[in-house]
Design a protein around this motif. Structure first.
Motif, PDB file in Angstrom:
ATOM      1  N   ALA A  54       0.834  -1.208   0.000  1.00 21.78           N
ATOM      2  CA  ALA A  54       0.000   0.000   0.000  1.00 21.78           C
ATOM      3  C   ALA A  54       0.866   1.254   0.000  1.00 21.78           C
ATOM      4  N   VAL A  55       1.877   1.283   0.854  1.00 25.47           N
ATOM      5  CA  VAL A  55       2.724   2.474   0.937  1.00 25.47           C
ATOM      6  C   VAL A  55       3.602   2.605  -0.307  1.00 25.47           C
ATOM      7  N   LYS A  56       4.081   1.482  -0.837  1.00 26.53           N
ATOM      8  CA  LYS A  56       4.866   1.534  -2.074  1.00 26.53           C
ATOM      9  C   LYS A  56       4.023   2.042  -3.244  1.00 26.53           C
ATOM     10  N   VAL A  57       2.798   1.561  -3.374  1.00 26.22           N
ATOM     11  CA  VAL A  57       1.915   2.009  -4.451  1.00 26.22           C
ATOM     12  C   VAL A  57       1.568   3.488  -4.258  1.00 26.22           C
ATOM     13  N   ALA A  58       1.340   3.908  -3.027  1.00 25.29           N
ATOM     14  CA  ALA A  58       1.053   5.320  -2.754  1.00 25.29           C
ATOM     15  C   ALA A  58       2.230   6.186  -3.198  1.00 25.29           C
ATOM     16  N   ASN A  59       3.447   5.758  -2.890  1.00 20.47           N
ATOM     17  CA  ASN A  59       4.636   6.500  -3.318  1.00 20.47           C
ATOM     18  C   ASN A  59       4.761   6.525  -4.841  1.00 20.47           C
ATOM     19  N   LEU A  60       4.497   5.403  -5.480  1.00 22.68           N
ATOM     20  CA  LEU A  60       4.590   5.322  -6.938  1.00 22.68           C
ATOM     21  C   LEU A  60       3.609   6.279  -7.603  1.00 22.68           C
ATOM     22  N   MET A  61       2.373   6.263  -7.145  1.00 21.88           N
ATOM     23  CA  MET A  61       1.353   7.141  -7.716  1.00 21.88           C
ATOM     24  C   MET A  61       1.735   8.608  -7.494  1.00 21.88           C
ATOM     25  N   GLN A  62       2.309   8.902  -6.346  1.00 20.09           N
ATOM     26  CA  GLN A  62       2.755  10.254  -6.039  1.00 20.09           C
ATOM     27  C   GLN A  62       3.889  10.678  -6.982  1.00 20.09           C
ATOM     28  N   GLU A  63       4.811   9.762  -7.229  1.00 17.16           N
ATOM     29  CA  GLU A  63       5.929  10.053  -8.133  1.00 17.16           C
ATOM     30  C   GLU A  63       5.433  10.402  -9.531  1.00 17.16           C
ATOM     31  N   TYR A  64       4.295   9.842  -9.924  1.00 14.81           N
ATOM     32  CA  TYR A  64       3.728  10.127 -11.236  1.00 14.81           C
ATOM     33  C   TYR A  64       2.830  11.360 -11.225  1.00 14.81           C
ATOM     34  N   GLY A  65       2.807  12.071 -10.113  1.00 21.30           N
ATOM     35  CA  GLY A  65       2.102  13.345 -10.070  1.00 21.30           C
ATOM     36  C   GLY A  65       0.705  13.331  -9.497  1.00 21.30           C
ATOM     37  N   ALA A  66       0.226  12.189  -9.051  1.00 17.16           N
ATOM     38  CA  ALA A  66      -1.130  12.117  -8.505  1.00 17.16           C
ATOM     39  C   ALA A  66      -1.184  12.699  -7.097  1.00 17.16           C
ATOM     40  N   ASP A  67      -2.346  13.191  -6.731  1.00 16.12           N
ATOM     41  CA  ASP A  67      -2.637  13.646  -5.378  1.00 16.12           C
ATOM     42  C   ASP A  67      -3.111  12.406  -4.621  1.00 16.12           C
ATOM     43  N   VAL A  68      -2.281  11.907  -3.694  1.00 14.88           N
ATOM     44  CA  VAL A  68      -2.555  10.617  -3.055  1.00 14.88           C
ATOM     45  C   VAL A  68      -2.901  10.798  -1.584  1.00 14.88           C
ATOM     46  N   THR A  69      -3.984  10.151  -1.187  1.00 17.58           N
ATOM     47  CA  THR A  69      -4.386  10.097   0.211  1.00 17.58           C
ATOM     48  C   THR A  69      -4.501   8.632   0.600  1.00 17.58           C
ATOM     49  N   MET A  70      -3.936   8.293   1.747  1.00 20.62           N
ATOM     50  CA  MET A  70      -4.140   6.951   2.289  1.00 20.62           C
ATOM     51  C   MET A  70      -5.306   7.030   3.262  1.00 20.62           C
ATOM     52  N   PHE A  71      -6.263   6.149   3.063  1.00 21.73           N
ATOM     53  CA  PHE A  71      -7.381   6.017   3.993  1.00 21.73           C
ATOM     54  C   PHE A  71      -7.125   4.747   4.778  1.00 21.73           C
ATOM     55  N   VAL A  72      -6.971   4.867   6.093  1.00 22.50           N
ATOM     56  CA  VAL A  72      -6.644   3.710   6.921  1.00 22.50           C
ATOM     57  C   VAL A  72      -7.792   3.393   7.867  1.00 22.50           C
ATOM     58  N   ASP A  73      -8.056   2.098   8.003  1.00 26.68           N
ATOM     59  CA  ASP A  73      -9.075   1.645   8.941  1.00 26.68           C
ATOM     60  C   ASP A  73      -8.610   0.320   9.551  1.00 26.68           C
ATOM     61  N   LEU A  74      -9.452  -0.253  10.386  1.00 26.59           N
ATOM     62  CA  LEU A  74      -9.141  -1.507  11.083  1.00 26.59           C
ATOM     63  C   LEU A  74      -7.729  -1.459  11.672  1.00 26.59           C
ATOM     64  N   GLU A  75      -6.878  -2.443  11.373  1.00 29.06           N
ATOM     65  CA  GLU A  75      -5.505  -2.452  11.896  1.00 29.06           C
ATOM     66  C   GLU A  75      -4.624  -1.401  11.218  1.00 29.06           C
ATOM     67  N   GLY A  76      -5.028  -0.959  10.024  1.00 30.88           N
ATOM     68  CA  GLY A  76      -4.240   0.020   9.285  1.00 30.88           C
ATOM     69  C   GLY A  76      -4.053   1.339  10.012  1.00 30.88           C
ATOM     70  N   VAL A  77      -4.921   1.664  10.973  1.00 31.01           N
ATOM     71  CA  VAL A  77      -4.793   2.937  11.688  1.00 31.01           C
ATOM     72  C   VAL A  77      -3.462   3.035  12.428  1.00 31.01           C
TER      73      VAL A  77
END
Length: 153
Positions: A54-77
């Motif tokens: 999840a964090v690697k994909v978030a970084n990748l999308m960010q590198e390509y210029g996207a506005d990225v937000t991680m939404f975390v729930d359950l254990e992800g918080v």
């Protein structure tokens, strides 16, 4: 049986004329500018592989210029919790989760924590990392409705 053989033969015969499948575009042509991406993470130490991806994909999308937000729930918080040091690795020569998370935050990434899950985990805004906040129901609705892409981990 003969019917299946004929269909198989036709498929092989027609394959050179089929439209080529879309492969991954080379980096020079990828432009995610203006796209809003939500990476939904429900896991933490219960599934480190998903957490890292999840964090690697978030970084990748960010590198390509996207506005990225991680939404975390359950254990992800737990990933947004200030006292979590994220000193985990996944695989040989892996950067730590802390390094990946810091890169995401430094790139402008935001983390929105599910309000119900934050309450269940006894988290409050002062207990979160600097780029994280506990969302409201209205904030979550807006985030998800306006998203161009949602990645689920």
């Amino acid at each position: 049986m003969r019917y299946l053989t004929t269909l198989g033969f036709l498929a092989v015969l027609a394959s050179p004329f089929a439209t080529p499948s879309v492969g991954l575009a080379d980096e020079a042509t990828v432009d995610g500018s203006g796209q809003k991406v939500v990476v939904h993470l429900s896991h933490f130490t219960d599934d480190l592989h998903r957490c890292f991806m999840a964090v690697k994909v978030a970084n990748l999308m960010q590198e390509y210029g996207a506005d990225v937000t991680m939404f975390v729930d359950l254990e992800g918080v737990r990933i947004a919790e200030r006292r979590e040091h994220l000193k985990f690795t996944w695989g040989e020569d892996s950067p730590t989760l802390a390094e990946l998370y810091d890169k995401f935050a430094e790139g402008g990434g935001k983390v929105v924590v599910c309000p119900h899950c934050a309450h269940s985990a006894h988290l409050t805004d002062p207990g979160l990392k600097r780029n994280a906040e506990i969302g409201t129901i209205a904030m979550l609705g807006k985030l998800l409705i306006e998203a161009d892409k949602v990645m689920d981990y």
